[in-house]
Scaffold this active site. Structure first.
Site, PDB file in Angstrom:
ATOM      1  N   CYS A 180     -48.689   4.971-135.154  1.00  0.00           N
ATOM      2  CA  CYS A 180     -49.104   3.875-136.036  1.00  0.00           C
ATOM      3  C   CYS A 180     -47.916   3.098-136.590  1.00  0.00           C
ATOM      4  O   CYS A 180     -48.057   2.357-137.575  1.00  0.00           O
ATOM      5  CB  CYS A 180     -49.954   4.424-137.178  1.00  0.00           C
ATOM      6  SG  CYS A 180     -51.438   5.257-136.612  1.00  0.00           S
ATOM      7  N   CYS A 202     -52.198   3.157-146.624  1.00  0.00           N
ATOM      8  CA  CYS A 202     -52.726   4.424-146.128  1.00  0.00           C
ATOM      9  C   CYS A 202     -53.653   5.120-147.111  1.00  0.00           C
ATOM     10  O   CYS A 202     -54.206   6.159-146.809  1.00  0.00           O
ATOM     11  CB  CYS A 202     -51.569   5.364-145.805  1.00  0.00           C
ATOM     12  SG  CYS A 202     -50.569   5.758-147.233  1.00  0.00           S
TER      13      CYS A 202
HETATM   14 FE1  SF4 Z   1     -52.135   6.881-138.034  1.00  0.00          FE
HETATM   15 FE2  SF4 Z   1     -52.915   7.381-140.580  1.00  0.00          FE
HETATM   16 FE3  SF4 Z   1     -53.631   9.031-138.621  1.00  0.00          FE
HETATM   17 FE4  SF4 Z   1     -51.065   8.911-139.341  1.00  0.00          FE
HETATM   18  S1  SF4 Z   1     -52.716   9.622-140.597  1.00  0.00           S
HETATM   19  S2  SF4 Z   1     -51.874   8.985-137.229  1.00  0.00           S
HETATM   20  S3  SF4 Z   1     -50.873   6.713-139.929  1.00  0.00           S
HETATM   21  S4  SF4 Z   1     -54.212   6.843-138.817  1.00  0.00           S
END
Ligand code: SF4
Length: 249
Positions: A204, A229
């Protein structure tokens, strides 16, 4: 303080001293304070300030299980430099198993709902455990990182997690973050040398072009206003933006 910042230029020393004062005030006001270390460039400055000057603040990181190898290397280098260990929090294994079973190993790319639920399991739930029972948490956000973060306050009530949120680097420009890192020869994530201003989970996060928004390398397939996030919730930012539009010329 003099031994902490002996060779820094006057303006940078003043910046560091101001941040240390804010950290000490947080400990004095809220007692049980922790720092959520995201292992980015700002985190290297804050780690240095905290472990050298305000070590009663516990530093933790979250290992989502999807970090870059360079980030794990950095954890080792940081711990070796200070001779101290970061506390690492992990997602719940059963929740991760269930999520991957239902959505696929990279299912967070299939939609905002899936992406948010992945962040909720891998980041937000461990974070909630880490700050539970604390008086305040420290974050390394800066106003220059994005339009929404420009509206943050140095100390805010974090209603989502029920404690204060302290941002002692809010007014540091990026140039001074790097000046501090270089002058003090701090460890940092080598991905920064390859165009990554902000580093999160590997699938990401990508490098950005010169002049692009610092956050544009995070969840780049989404609209710009959804790229957080869950630790810096958007509803609060959206409210602040709405308020600012009423009062700004
Ligand atoms: Fe992507 Fe959030 Fe999953 Fe990490 S926690 S892989 S940033 S979607």
């Amino acid at each position: 303080m003099n031994s902490l910042v002996p060779d820094l230029p006057k303006s940078l020393r003043a910046r560091a001293e101001d941040s240390i004062s804010r950290l000490r005030a947080a400990v004095s006001d809220y007692k049980n304070v922790c720092y959520a270390n995201s292992l980015g460039s700002e985190s290297m400055v804050l780690t240095d300030l905290i472990w050298e000057a305000v070590p009663e603040i516990e530093i933790f990181s979250i290992d989502t299980g999807r970090l870059y190898p360079e980030t794990y290397d950095l954890i080792e280098r940081v711990q070796a430099r200070y001779g101290r260990a970061l506390r690492i929090y992990y997602p719940d294994g059963l929740d991760m198993e269930r999520w991957v079973g239902e959505n696929g190993i990279n299912g967070f790319r299939d939609g905002l709902k899936q992406r948010h639920s992945c962040c909720a399991i891998r980041k937000v739930e461990p974070f909630r455990r880490a700050v539970s029972g604390r008086g305040a948490w420290v974050t390394g956000i800066r106003r220059g990182q994005s339009a929404s973060r420009a509206l943050a306050a140095p100390v805010e009530w974090d209603s989502e997690y029920g404690l204060h949120k302290v941002s002692p680097l809010l007014d540091w420009p990026e140039t001074e973050i790097w000046e501090y890192i270089r002058k003090k020869r701090l460890p940092y994530n080598t991905l920064h040398d390859s165009g990554f201003p902000s580093i999160g989970c590997a699938p990401c996060t990508r490098a950005v072009q010169p002049g692009e928004d610092e956050r544009s390398g995070r969840w780049w397939w989404e609209r710009a206003d959804s790229r957080e996030c869950g630790l810096h919730p958007r509803h609060r930012i959206a409210g602040a933006l709405a308020g600012s539009q009423k009062t700004q010329p």
